[in-house]
Design an enzyme around this catalytic site. Structure first.
Site, PDB file in Angstrom:
ATOM      1  N   HIS A 183      -5.651   2.949   0.833  1.00 47.59           N
ATOM      2  CA  HIS A 183      -4.939   4.129   1.340  1.00 47.59           C
ATOM      3  C   HIS A 183      -5.708   4.831   2.459  1.00 47.59           C
ATOM      4  O   HIS A 183      -5.151   5.180   3.491  1.00 47.59           O
ATOM      5  CB  HIS A 183      -4.701   5.136   0.212  1.00 47.59           C
ATOM      6  CG  HIS A 183      -4.055   4.534  -1.008  1.00 47.59           C
ATOM      7  ND1 HIS A 183      -3.150   3.512  -0.934  1.00 47.59           N
ATOM      8  CD2 HIS A 183      -4.174   4.823  -2.331  1.00 47.59           C
ATOM      9  CE1 HIS A 183      -2.745   3.200  -2.156  1.00 47.59           C
ATOM     10  NE2 HIS A 183      -3.352   3.975  -3.023  1.00 47.59           N
TER      11      HIS A 183
ATOM     12  N   ASP B 239       0.916  -1.134   0.000  1.00 49.58           N
ATOM     13  CA  ASP B 239       0.000   0.000   0.000  1.00 49.58           C
ATOM     14  C   ASP B 239       0.956   1.183   0.000  1.00 49.58           C
ATOM     15  O   ASP B 239       1.552   1.513   1.037  1.00 49.58           O
ATOM     16  CB  ASP B 239      -0.879   0.018   1.249  1.00 49.58           C
ATOM     17  CG  ASP B 239      -1.868   1.174   1.189  1.00 49.58           C
ATOM     18  OD1 ASP B 239      -1.463   2.264   0.745  1.00 49.58           O
ATOM     19  OD2 ASP B 239      -3.028   0.995   1.592  1.00 49.58           O
ATOM     20  N   HIS B 240       1.141   1.800  -1.157  1.00 49.49           N
ATOM     21  CA  HIS B 240       2.284   2.724  -1.254  1.00 49.49           C
ATOM     22  C   HIS B 240       2.127   3.943  -0.339  1.00 49.49           C
ATOM     23  O   HIS B 240       3.109   4.613  -0.052  1.00 49.49           O
ATOM     24  CB  HIS B 240       2.565   3.117  -2.708  1.00 49.49           C
ATOM     25  CG  HIS B 240       1.669   4.181  -3.256  1.00 49.49           C
ATOM     26  ND1 HIS B 240       0.408   3.910  -3.731  1.00 49.49           N
ATOM     27  CD2 HIS B 240       1.850   5.511  -3.403  1.00 49.49           C
ATOM     28  CE1 HIS B 240      -0.137   5.038  -4.148  1.00 49.49           C
ATOM     29  NE2 HIS B 240       0.707   6.031  -3.961  1.00 49.49           N
TER      30      HIS B 240
HETATM   31  C1  BG6 Z   1      -3.150   4.618  -6.587  1.00 43.78           C
HETATM   32  C2  BG6 Z   1      -4.484   4.682  -7.264  1.00 43.78           C
HETATM   33  O1  BG6 Z   1      -3.109   3.543  -5.672  1.00 43.78           O
HETATM   34  O2  BG6 Z   1      -2.923   5.822  -5.887  1.00 43.78           O
HETATM   35  C3  BG6 Z   1      -4.568   5.872  -8.190  1.00 43.78           C
HETATM   36  O3  BG6 Z   1      -4.712   3.488  -7.993  1.00 43.78           O
HETATM   37  C4  BG6 Z   1      -4.203   7.134  -7.461  1.00 43.78           C
HETATM   38  O4  BG6 Z   1      -5.858   5.992  -8.758  1.00 43.78           O
HETATM   39  C5  BG6 Z   1      -2.890   6.958  -6.720  1.00 43.78           C
HETATM   40  O5  BG6 Z   1      -4.114   8.190  -8.395  1.00 43.78           O
HETATM   41  C6  BG6 Z   1      -2.594   8.165  -5.849  1.00 43.78           C
HETATM   42  O6  BG6 Z   1      -1.286   8.052  -5.360  1.00 43.78           O
HETATM   43  P1  BG6 Z   1      -0.454   9.343  -4.956  1.00 43.78           P
HETATM   44  O7  BG6 Z   1       0.824   8.788  -4.412  1.00 43.78           O
HETATM   45  O8  BG6 Z   1      -0.270  10.153  -6.204  1.00 43.78           O
HETATM   46  O9  BG6 Z   1      -1.271  10.057  -3.934  1.00 43.78           O
END
Ligand code: BG6
Length: 489
Positions: free
Chosen positions: A244, A181-182
């Site tokens: 997230h 979950d980045h």
């Molecule tokens: C991803 C989603 O996990 O997270 C995308 O699939 C989204 O739809 C993205 O745009 C948002 O990541 P960040 O790091 O740009 O907030």
């Protein structure tokens, strides 16, 4: 504390010709190479069905690094990294499709003395997981360690997530599985833990007695960026809420863990997820964007995006009122919202404290004074800000809200690492603290499944918010009913 230099190993990336590899993984590996954080004996093997060889992939990855890395391009760093790159074009679905990769790994093991240590990164669409996992499992190298990084989405609902875990567990132990979950790799998200547990002053007031409510916002100005095939199935609830958003909430609401070992942190997070009360239909709002203007540019409606059905009922916005049913948080609402094509990109966690019990000032004097808010700015303008009341200089006693600000850029004067740098490095080190455990994922799906099931009963009139706005009016009603409002921007 784990040593921060990983052991010798091979990193195998499935989906090596894909978007994620170009935009995130290779730029992150390059950033790690710049900082000399990669193992000395190390190989990166790219695997995909796309035709190509070592040379063509190296060239492709050079472009990716030039286009997306946060550091300036350095030929010496690139040459060294490129010499570690290998590519195999193959399909694991074909009989013997894995042979080419297996043979290459055997060869690299011998040449570089990697001890059979392997990290497999599944950056492929979920339908491809089982075939790859089975092939890897059958050919496990008994000598070294094996770790598996699994990209989202982890299933489509609870049943499919369980099925996927069963497939993985047939060959790998839970501690070998790293579910990404980045958001957990973001510095500012980890800082929530530092803020809460490295400071004595917040924890005593971090509860229902002092906190009126919490607002979590994950707003994006971008649309679906050509990912209609995926997004039509996912929607905002599976794309952001399930992972997230709920992780941000868990970190905000969790009890202090005994230590920062992976299991101790996961145990506390899963308790929060388990304590989440399923919201009733009136407590969840969904939206879909129509045409509008985002940052000055005219953009199409969701239903007009390429690959989206003209009568699509997929939601691009969700807001909800959630309750964590435990002693710390009983009756304290967590208002959450997330959406695409909103007015701007902003991820924040706002802790709104209760009003001072008895302000001794005249009402007029304190006009415009808002309750204290601790605002964690996850992105952009990363930092933390505390809204407090202060006396306006001059005669008399007029009070106004001012902000005490901490900005990462100012305090540390160093660039922010990308989430993937941290997460790849942690996997190489075997530290799964910032990944999601099977039981967390299941709790997340349990809640999402209940919300989605309730949605089957009605059909909202989509689109219900113009691109470039802050979402549908019903999301405002959600708070107004409680005498509250979304934080102003
Ligand atoms: C991803 C989603 O996990 O997270 C995308 O699939 C989204 O739809 C993205 O745009 C948002 O990541 P960040 O790091 O740009 O907030």
């Amino acid at each position: 504390m784990l040593p921060r230099t990983p052991e010798a190993c091979a990193l195998v990336i499935f989906g090596a010709s894909g978007d994620l590899t170009h935009k995130k993984l290779m730029p992150a590996l390059y950033a790690l190479a710049v900082r000399r954080l990669l193992p000395e004996r190390f190989a990166i093997v790219g695997v995909a069905r796309t035709a190509g060889d070592d040379d063509s992939w190296r060239e492709d990855m050079r472009q990716a690094v030039r286009g997306y890395a946060r550091d300036p391009f350095r030929q010496d760093v690139w040459d060294e990294l490129a010499s570690r790159l290998h590519y195999r074009s193959t399909d694991f679905g074909d009989p013997g499709g894995e042979d080419a990769v297996h043979d290459l790994l055997g060869h690299l093991d011998e040449e570089l003395d990697l001890g059979g240590n392997r990290v497999f990164y599944l950056a492929v669409p979920p339908p491809a997981f089982p075939t790859i996992v089975e092939a890897l499992g059958r050919r496990r190298d008994a000598r070294g360690w094996t770790r598996l990084i699994v990209e989202k989405p982890f299933g489509h609902d609870l049943a499919s997530a369980r099925q996927l875990t069963a497939t993985l567990r047939a060959y790998f132990r839970e501690e070998e599985i790293f579910r990404i979950d980045h958001y957990l790799g973001k510095e500012t998200v980890q800082n929530m833990l530092a803020l809460r547990f490295a400071n004595g002053i917040f924890e005593p007031i971090w509860n229902r007695q002092f906190i009126d409510h919490v607002q979590i916002t994950v707003a994006e100005s971008i649309g679906i960026e050509g990912r209609a095939g995926y997004y039509e199935q996912a929607g905002a609830i599976r794309d952001i809420f399930q992972n997230h958003l709920l992780q941000l909430l868990a970190l905000t609401a969790m009890e202090p863990p005994i230590d920062f070992t992976s299991d101790a942190v996961h145990n506390e997070k899963v308790k929060v997820l388990r304590a989440l009360h399923t919201p009733g239909p009136r407590s969840v709002v969904r939206g879909q964007y129509g045409r509008g203007f985002v940052e000055g540019e005219e953009v199409v409606a969701y239903r007009e995006e390429e690959g989206v059905a003209p009568d699509s009922m997929t939601e691009t916005y969700v807001a909800a009122k959630l309750y964590v049913d435990n002693w710390r948080w009983a009756d304290t609402p967590f208002y959450v919202r997330m959406g695409k094509r909103l007015a701007r990109r902003e991820t924040t966690i706002a802790i709104q404290f209760k009003r001072a019990p008895h302000p001794p000032f005249e009402e007029m004097a304190a006009e415009g004074l808002r309750p204290n808010v601790l605002l964690v700015r996850v992105q952009p303008d990363e930092g933390v800000s505390l809204a407090i009341g202060a006396k306006v200089p001059g005669q008399g006693m007029t009070i106004r809200t001012v902000h005490m600000d901490f900005l990462y850029g100012g305090a540390f004067r160093t660039g922010m690492p990308e989430a993937y740098e941290r997460l790849i490095l942690d996997t190489l080190l075997g530290d799964s603290t910032l990944f999601t455990r099977a039981d967390e994922v299941e709790e997340q799906w349990l809640l999402v499944d209940a919300i989605v099931a309730a949605w089957q009963r009605d059909r909202p009139a989509f689109p219900n918010y113009p691109a470039g706005s802050w979402g549908p009016p019903s999301a405002d009603d959600l708070l107004q009913r409680d005498g509250r409002s979304w934080r102003r921007h």
